[in-house]
Design an enzyme around this catalytic site. Structure first.
Site, PDB file in Angstrom:
ATOM      1  N   ARG A  21       0.840  -1.285   0.116  1.00  0.00           N
ATOM      2  CA  ARG A  21      -0.153   0.054  -0.030  1.00  0.00           C
ATOM      3  C   ARG A  21       0.787   1.335   0.277  1.00  0.00           C
ATOM      4  NH1 ARG A  21      -5.497  -1.284   2.961  1.00  0.00           N
ATOM      5  NH2 ARG A  21      -5.464  -3.612   2.683  1.00  0.00           N
ATOM      6  N   SER A  22       2.421   0.951   0.115  1.00  0.00           N
ATOM      7  CA  SER A  22       3.002   2.309   0.150  1.00  0.00           C
ATOM      8  C   SER A  22       3.102   3.119  -1.151  1.00  0.00           C
ATOM      9  CB  SER A  22       4.395   1.926   0.443  1.00  0.00           C
ATOM     10  OG  SER A  22       4.593   0.983   1.798  1.00  0.00           O
ATOM     11  N   THR A  67      10.717  -3.858   1.600  1.00  0.00           N
ATOM     12  CA  THR A  67       9.860  -4.631   2.240  1.00  0.00           C
ATOM     13  C   THR A  67      10.250  -6.113   1.996  1.00  0.00           C
ATOM     14  OG1 THR A  67       7.653  -5.083   2.615  1.00  0.00           O
ATOM     15  CG2 THR A  67       8.201  -4.918   0.469  1.00  0.00           C
ATOM     16  N   LYS A  71      14.435  -6.996   3.828  1.00  0.00           N
ATOM     17  CA  LYS A  71      14.851  -6.075   4.774  1.00  0.00           C
ATOM     18  C   LYS A  71      16.335  -6.566   5.652  1.00  0.00           C
ATOM     19  CE  LYS A  71      10.076  -4.418   6.299  1.00  0.00           C
ATOM     20  NZ  LYS A  71       9.516  -4.327   7.633  1.00  0.00           N
ATOM     21  N   ASP A 108      10.079   1.178  11.695  1.00  0.00           N
ATOM     22  CA  ASP A 108       8.706   0.530  12.106  1.00  0.00           C
ATOM     23  C   ASP A 108       8.585   0.796  13.784  1.00  0.00           C
ATOM     24  OD1 ASP A 108       7.894  -0.684   9.657  1.00  0.00           O
ATOM     25  OD2 ASP A 108       9.502  -2.480  10.057  1.00  0.00           O
ATOM     26  N   ALA A 135       7.385 -13.294  17.646  1.00  0.00           N
ATOM     27  CA  ALA A 135       8.863 -13.025  17.976  1.00  0.00           C
ATOM     28  C   ALA A 135       9.453 -12.775  16.445  1.00  0.00           C
ATOM     29  CB  ALA A 135       9.612 -14.008  18.699  1.00  0.00           C
ATOM     30  N   GLY A 136       8.682 -12.306  15.539  1.00  0.00           N
ATOM     31  CA  GLY A 136       9.178 -12.249  14.097  1.00  0.00           C
ATOM     32  C   GLY A 136       9.569 -10.716  13.912  1.00  0.00           C
ATOM     33  N   ALA A 138       8.604  -8.057  12.949  1.00  0.00           N
ATOM     34  CA  ALA A 138       7.493  -7.115  13.419  1.00  0.00           C
ATOM     35  C   ALA A 138       7.582  -6.925  14.894  1.00  0.00           C
ATOM     36  CB  ALA A 138       5.990  -7.194  13.043  1.00  0.00           C
ATOM     37  N   GLY A 244      -4.298  -1.659  13.445  1.00  0.00           N
ATOM     38  CA  GLY A 244      -2.850  -1.682  13.218  1.00  0.00           C
ATOM     39  C   GLY A 244      -2.389  -0.688  12.052  1.00  0.00           C
TER      40      GLY A 244
HETATM   41  P1  ATR Z   1       6.582 -10.537  10.548  1.00  0.00           P
HETATM   42  O1  ATR Z   1       8.165 -10.165  10.017  1.00  0.00           O
HETATM   43  O2  ATR Z   1       5.607  -9.803  10.231  1.00  0.00           O
HETATM   44  O3  ATR Z   1       6.810 -10.445  12.092  1.00  0.00           O
HETATM   45  P2  ATR Z   1       7.353 -13.550  10.816  1.00  0.00           P
HETATM   46  O4  ATR Z   1       8.758 -13.045  10.821  1.00  0.00           O
HETATM   47  O5  ATR Z   1       7.110 -14.551   9.850  1.00  0.00           O
HETATM   48  O6  ATR Z   1       6.497 -12.026  10.115  1.00  0.00           O
HETATM   49  O7  ATR Z   1       6.525 -13.742  12.056  1.00  0.00           O
HETATM   50  C1  ATR Z   1       5.446 -14.208  12.089  1.00  0.00           C
HETATM   51  C2  ATR Z   1       5.068 -14.313  13.562  1.00  0.00           C
HETATM   52  O8  ATR Z   1       3.850 -14.985  13.723  1.00  0.00           O
HETATM   53  C3  ATR Z   1       6.074 -15.108  14.289  1.00  0.00           C
HETATM   54  O9  ATR Z   1       6.177 -15.045  15.889  1.00  0.00           O
HETATM   55  C4  ATR Z   1       5.321 -16.729  14.306  1.00  0.00           C
HETATM   56  O10 ATR Z   1       5.670 -17.674  15.326  1.00  0.00           O
HETATM   57  P3  ATR Z   1       6.827 -18.465  15.058  1.00  0.00           P
HETATM   58  O11 ATR Z   1       8.048 -17.718  15.503  1.00  0.00           O
HETATM   59  O12 ATR Z   1       6.597 -19.708  16.082  1.00  0.00           O
HETATM   60  O13 ATR Z   1       6.986 -18.913  13.474  1.00  0.00           O
HETATM   61  C5  ATR Z   1       3.631 -16.336  14.592  1.00  0.00           C
HETATM   62  N1  ATR Z   1       3.076 -17.114  13.832  1.00  0.00           N
HETATM   63  C6  ATR Z   1       2.765 -17.306  12.796  1.00  0.00           C
HETATM   64  N2  ATR Z   1       1.605 -18.432  12.382  1.00  0.00           N
HETATM   65  C7  ATR Z   1       1.393 -18.820  13.738  1.00  0.00           C
HETATM   66  C8  ATR Z   1       0.537 -19.711  14.504  1.00  0.00           C
HETATM   67  N3  ATR Z   1      -0.149 -20.468  13.536  1.00  0.00           N
HETATM   68  N4  ATR Z   1       0.611 -19.998  15.512  1.00  0.00           N
HETATM   69  C9  ATR Z   1       1.512 -19.326  16.497  1.00  0.00           C
HETATM   70  N5  ATR Z   1       2.052 -18.204  16.114  1.00  0.00           N
HETATM   71  C10 ATR Z   1       2.216 -18.048  14.629  1.00  0.00           C
END
Ligand code: ATR
Length: 277
Positions: A21-22, A67, A71, A108, A135-136, A138, A244
């Site tokens: 959307r940027s 993006t 990144k 971010d 913990a990804g 974001a 968000g």
């Molecule tokens: P982003 O950069 O948007 O944070 P990401 O790095 O893919 O995307 O992170 C996605 C987050 O959603 C992670 O914390 C992921 O958990 P894991 O580290 O265990 O993969 C979490 N997530 C995605 N699908 C999930 C699910 N079905 N149940 C629990 N956590 C989920």
């Protein structure tokens, strides 16, 4: 949009980039502010990312956003990295310096905080611990923002505990990791969902809000749908909720200002325009 030969150029490098959307967001500001400039979608495959990044100054670009999935690679390739981007481990904004070198920033974290401040003006970092789910990439920006703003404790809960431990070690500060099975919202002044759960096409986030304090703030970085199941549940029991989309809008402000020389305004008109897609 009519450009002169002196138009300032920026864009977003991603793969794929069609969903971003940027261009719409920055395009709205450029038109509103009558700026001689353009912000383009730049579809760059991972194998071409380094070449494309190095070409930006040579093509006269003022900078770009970066993006998914570039990144982390951007962090390794830029000539200068700001300290926040280094701690988060990712760059989302490139600024070309007058000498042609490339500066990598991460906006971010500040986008998250600005959205929270505007959406819940009564919330203060000192109100108490924050609970962060996920913990990804974001989550890293969110935790850095909360630690730097002075939140006394940030508790991180993630499906994969090792990823949460790595986040805590990289960001530093009062960050504690808890297994998902021990998730307890009692005592939290703020709860943030950074997982993709609740997003259109993904399973719902299943969390018991029963022990969450009535005056706690709940925010979700998922913005499609805007009111996620989490936010609907929290609002129904009287908690303040922050959606968000504002994080996307606010993270764009510093980049736009650096490239086009004027600070843009985030308001409901912009929000409605970006959401209308
Ligand atoms: P982003 O950069 O948007 O944070 P990401 O790095 O893919 O995307 O992170 C996605 C987050 O959603 C992670 O914390 C992921 O958990 P894991 O580290 O265990 O993969 C979490 N997530 C995605 N699908 C999930 C699910 N079905 N149940 C629990 N956590 C989920």
């Amino acid at each position: 949009m009519i450009l002169s030969g002196k138009a300032r150029l920026a864009g977003v490098m991603g793969w794929p980039v069609g969903h971003s959307r940027s261009p719409r967001l920055h395009g709205f500001w450029l038109e509103r502010m009558n700026i001689d400039g353009a912000y383009l979608p730049l579809p760059v495959a991972p194998d071409h990312f380094e070449q494309a990044l190095r070409a930006l100054p040579k093509l006269g670009f003022a900078g770009a956003n970066v993006t998914v999935p570039h990144k982390e690679q951007a962090l390794r390739l830029v000539d200068h990295v700001d300290p926040v981007a280094a701690r988060i481990g990712a760059v989302n904004t490139l600024v070309i310096r007058p000498d042609g070198s490339i500066e990598g920033r991460n906006t971010d974290a500040c986008g998250f905080l600005e959205n929270l401040r505007h959406g819940a003006p009564d919330w203060k970092p000192g109100d108490g611990p924050a609970m962060v789910l996920g913990a990804g990439g974001a989550a890293r920006a969110v935790v850095a923002a909360l630690v730097d703003s002075g939140v006394p404790e940030v508790v991180v809960v993630n499906r994969s505990p090792a990823r949460a431990e790595a986040l805590a070690a990289d960001i530093g500060g009062p960050v504690r990791v808890l297994p998902w099975s021990e998730l307890d919202l009692n005592g939290a002044a703020l709860m943030v969902n950074t997982t993709s759960l609740g997003m259109t096409g993904q399973p719902e986030l299943q969390v018991d809000l029963g022990r969450l304090a009535p005056d706690a703030v709940v925010t979700d970085i998922v913005y499609a749908p805007l009111m996620t199941g989490l936010l609907i549940g929290a609002a129904a029991r009287g908690n303040r909720v922050v959606d968000g989309i504002g994080m996307l809008l606010w993270q764009a402000v510093p980049g736009f200002e650096a490239w086009f020389g004027q600070r843009p305004v985030v308001d409901t008109q912009l929000r409605d325009f970006v959401l209308a897609t």
